[in-house]
Design a protein around this motif. Structure first.
Motif, PDB file in Angstrom:
ATOM      1  N   HIS A 356       0.803  -1.223   0.000  1.00 14.64           N
ATOM      2  CA  HIS A 356       0.000   0.000   0.000  1.00 14.64           C
ATOM      3  C   HIS A 356       0.838   1.277   0.000  1.00 14.64           C
ATOM      4  N   ALA A 357       2.155   1.165   0.209  1.00 15.90           N
ATOM      5  CA  ALA A 357       2.979   2.374   0.330  1.00 15.90           C
ATOM      6  C   ALA A 357       3.085   3.097  -1.003  1.00 15.90           C
ATOM      7  N   PRO A 381      -2.914   4.870   1.388  1.00 15.64           N
ATOM      8  CA  PRO A 381      -4.231   5.459   1.668  1.00 15.64           C
ATOM      9  C   PRO A 381      -4.678   5.275   3.109  1.00 15.64           C
ATOM     10  N   GLY A 382      -4.073   4.345   3.845  1.00 12.36           N
ATOM     11  CA  GLY A 382      -4.455   4.152   5.242  1.00 12.36           C
ATOM     12  C   GLY A 382      -5.689   3.279   5.407  1.00 12.36           C
ATOM     13  N   ASP A 399     -11.194  -3.130  -0.114  1.00  9.92           N
ATOM     14  CA  ASP A 399     -11.214  -2.981  -1.576  1.00  9.92           C
ATOM     15  C   ASP A 399      -9.833  -2.683  -2.135  1.00  9.92           C
ATOM     16  N   ASP A 400      -9.084  -1.821  -1.480  1.00  8.95           N
ATOM     17  CA  ASP A 400      -7.761  -1.455  -1.977  1.00  8.95           C
ATOM     18  C   ASP A 400      -6.823  -2.659  -1.952  1.00  8.95           C
ATOM     19  N   GLY A 401      -6.962  -3.498  -0.902  1.00  4.38           N
ATOM     20  CA  GLY A 401      -6.115  -4.691  -0.812  1.00  4.38           C
ATOM     21  C   GLY A 401      -6.426  -5.683  -1.907  1.00  4.38           C
ATOM     22  N   ARG A 402      -7.709  -5.890  -2.208  1.00  2.57           N
ATOM     23  CA  ARG A 402      -8.068  -6.807  -3.292  1.00  2.57           C
ATOM     24  C   ARG A 402      -7.597  -6.292  -4.649  1.00  2.57           C
ATOM     25  N   ARG A 403      -7.618  -4.987  -4.808  1.00  2.00           N
ATOM     26  CA  ARG A 403      -7.169  -4.417  -6.088  1.00  2.00           C
ATOM     27  C   ARG A 403      -5.667  -4.565  -6.271  1.00  2.00           C
ATOM     28  N   THR A 428      -2.033  -4.093  16.839  1.00  3.82           N
ATOM     29  CA  THR A 428      -3.140  -3.148  16.637  1.00  3.82           C
ATOM     30  C   THR A 428      -2.786  -2.185  15.510  1.00  3.82           C
ATOM     31  N   VAL A 429      -3.820  -1.469  15.052  1.00  4.65           N
ATOM     32  CA  VAL A 429      -3.650  -0.380  14.087  1.00  4.65           C
ATOM     33  C   VAL A 429      -3.821   0.922  14.852  1.00  4.65           C
ATOM     34  N   GLU A 430      -2.782   1.743  14.867  1.00  2.50           N
ATOM     35  CA  GLU A 430      -2.815   2.990  15.622  1.00  2.50           C
ATOM     36  C   GLU A 430      -2.996   4.178  14.669  1.00  2.50           C
ATOM     37  N   ASP A 431      -3.299   5.331  15.271  1.00  6.38           N
ATOM     38  CA  ASP A 431      -3.482   6.554  14.493  1.00  6.38           C
ATOM     39  C   ASP A 431      -2.169   6.945  13.804  1.00  6.38           C
ATOM     40  N   SER A 432      -2.306   7.505  12.617  1.00  6.65           N
ATOM     41  CA  SER A 432      -1.138   7.940  11.849  1.00  6.65           C
ATOM     42  C   SER A 432      -1.525   9.146  11.006  1.00  6.65           C
ATOM     43  N   PRO A 433      -0.610  10.141  10.862  1.00  9.15           N
ATOM     44  CA  PRO A 433      -0.952  11.304  10.020  1.00  9.15           C
ATOM     45  C   PRO A 433      -1.255  10.912   8.591  1.00  9.15           C
ATOM     46  N   ARG A 434      -0.593   9.829   8.129  1.00  9.17           N
ATOM     47  CA  ARG A 434      -0.835   9.400   6.757  1.00  9.17           C
ATOM     48  C   ARG A 434      -0.579   7.896   6.679  1.00  9.17           C
ATOM     49  N   GLY A 435      -1.364   7.200   5.901  1.00 11.31           N
ATOM     50  CA  GLY A 435      -1.162   5.778   5.709  1.00 11.31           C
ATOM     51  C   GLY A 435      -1.594   4.951   6.921  1.00 11.31           C
TER      52      GLY A 435
END
Length: 488
Positions: A356-357, A381-382, A399-403, A428-435
């Motif tokens: 995704h990067a 896209p995060g 959806d983005d992962g399947r694409r 876990t998934v933590e907050d991030s300014p981007r991604g």
């Protein structure tokens, strides 16, 4: 074959034990009572006979004994007998010719109690007193017929009847009380017999109070609730897995059938390549499912001491990618666990981030208050906050992962979280300014006991902690959360 079979019923066994215990105690008490009563009656008879004999002894020495000798009830058998066993004087009820006994007290022991049992009559309890120590001294006999309680077995019969009666009362009481106590157990048994795999919604009745049976019923209902949830999750997981496997199998079958039916219109090599790709996806799904099953089986391996910073740096340096990976992994942060499983987690997180990067991936290893956190962040896209927990469910692919990766199995993140939990950590998934920013937290050796090895689940009463201090979701036992958002 034994003569006496052990009763199958707990109620019957408890009643039998209570009856035998009561009977044993009562028999011992009855025998003691019988002996005490006999001893008391004999003692009283001999004492009274001794008083009467002592009264007539000095009178007989003086030769002034009246004829007949007056009786002193209940002592009504009195005789004065000479050395030749001739009756000199007697009471009305005593024989005037036959002495009560032919036994004579010795000169040095003038007072002697005797029990004489004639062949044609009741035994006699008597006291014999020698008039003088002289060899030719006479003897005074005073006695009484043996009382009925000593002469018959009426006392023994009465005591035996009392033992039987009290034992029966104890047995009946034990039967009633044990039956009343086991009534809730029987109700629980009857309800459990109605529970089937197809319907686990029934619950056992919970009696009031806080005794062992009440706690048993509460625990049984809790277990049934967990079992119902686990079975439901297994069913949904089986359904979802079947769906996931059916799609590539159907595609593989279609590709092979087209190659056979239309050999002139289909490029055989392209068909085989496509079939191999589909078979590879099937193999990936099956391998991931097997890994999940092994993780859930909780078959622990001996933990190894691992320098997490060195492990992360080595894995990043070994991976070649068109997207640069920036790593900050200082050495010296040691944990205990399975090196192969942790490498699998890092591979999944790096593969997800590289997929995704847009321009770079950041990997950092840093200590926290009570552990070490591995952060893998990308500038893609995060992940929306609403989907941050769903991405760890099995077969969930956004959806983005399947694409970006149509051939993925959708099990990588679920496997990674399970591995983190077996190491008493969190993912876990933590907050991030981007991604997207994935954080793997694991306890340091100084914070976690050395016995907490791979395959051991966290404490059931304590949720795993995330690096941010909040509680992280943990899958329940079984096959974990219900799969959501199945990818076509």
């Amino acid at each position: 074959m034994p003569l006496l079979r052990r009763p199958r019923s707990v109620r019957a066994r408890c009643t039998l034990i209570a009856a035998l215990f009561a009977a044993g105690i009562l028999v011992a008490l009855g025998a003691t009572l019988n002996l005490a009563i006999h001893s008391h009656i004999r003692y009283e008879a001999f004492s009274q006979a001794e008083r009467v004999a002592s009264l007539w002894s000095p009178i007989a020495r003086g030769g002034t004994v009246p004829q007949p000798i007056p009786a002193h009830p209940p002592i009504d058998l009195i005789q004065v007998v000479d050395i030749h066993h001739r009756v000199l004087n007697s009471s009305r009820k005593a024989s005037a010719t036959v002495p009560l006994s032919k036994l004579r007290p010795p000169p040095d022991a003038r007072f002697q109690p005797y029990r004489e049992c004639p062949a044609d009559g009741r035994c006699i309890l008597m006291q014999a007193i020698r008039l003088t120590p002289a060899p030719d001294a006479g003897v005074v006999y005073a006695g009484v017929p043996e009382p009925d309680l000593l002469a018959t077995h009426e006392l023994e019969y009465a005591i035996a009847a009392g033992v039987v009666l009290v034992t029966g009362i104890v047995a009946w009481t034990a039967w009633v009380l044990v039956g009343r106590s086991l009534r809730p157990v029987e109700a629980i048994r009857a309800r459990i017999s109605q529970i089937t795999v197809s319907d686990l919604s029934l619950r056992v009745p919970e009696p009031g109070g806080d005794d062992e049976i009440s706690r048993l019923a509460t625990t049984a209902n809790q277990t049934l609730g967990q079992l119902e949830g686990a079975v439901e999750r297994i069913r949904r997981f089986a359904s979802t897995t079947s769906h996931e496997l059916r799609s590539p199998i159907a595609g593989l079958r279609t590709q092979l059938e087209e190659a056979l039916l239309y050999p002139d219109d289909i490029d055989t090599k392209d068909a085989l390549r496509s079939a191999l790709t589909t078979a590879g996806r099937l193999e990936a799904i099956v391998n991931d499912l097997l890994l999940l099953a092994r993780l859930r089986a909780a078959d622990p391996l001996p933990p190894a001491k691992i320098d997490l910073g060195r492990l992360v740096a080595a894995e990043v340096s070994a991976r070649s990618s068109s997207v640069p990976i920036n790593v900050n992994a200082p050495a010296g942060l040691e944990i205990r666990g399975s090196r192969l499983q942790l490498i699998r987690v890092l591979e999944n997180l790096l593969a997800n981030a590289l997929r995704h990067a847009e321009s770079a991936v950041e990997v950092t290893v840093e200590p926290t208050d009570d552990g070490v956190a591995v952060t893998v962040a990308d500038d893609g896209p995060g992940i929306p906050p609403a989907h941050r927990e769903r991405v760890f469910d099995r077969f969930v692919r956004l959806d983005d992962g399947r694409r970006r990766d149509p051939g993925g199995s959708g099990l990588g993140l679920a496997i990674s979280r399970d591995i983190a939990h077996t190491h008493r950590g969190t993912l876990t998934v933590e907050d991030s300014p981007r991604g997207a920013r994935f954080v793997l937290w694991l306890p340091l050796i100084s914070e976690g006991p050395s016995t907490a090895h791979q395959g051991q689940a966290p404490d059931a009463h304590q949720e795993p902690r995330s690096p941010m201090g909040r509680s992280a979701g943990r899958p329940e036992s079984g096959f974990g959360p219900e799969p959501v958002g199945v990818a076509p």
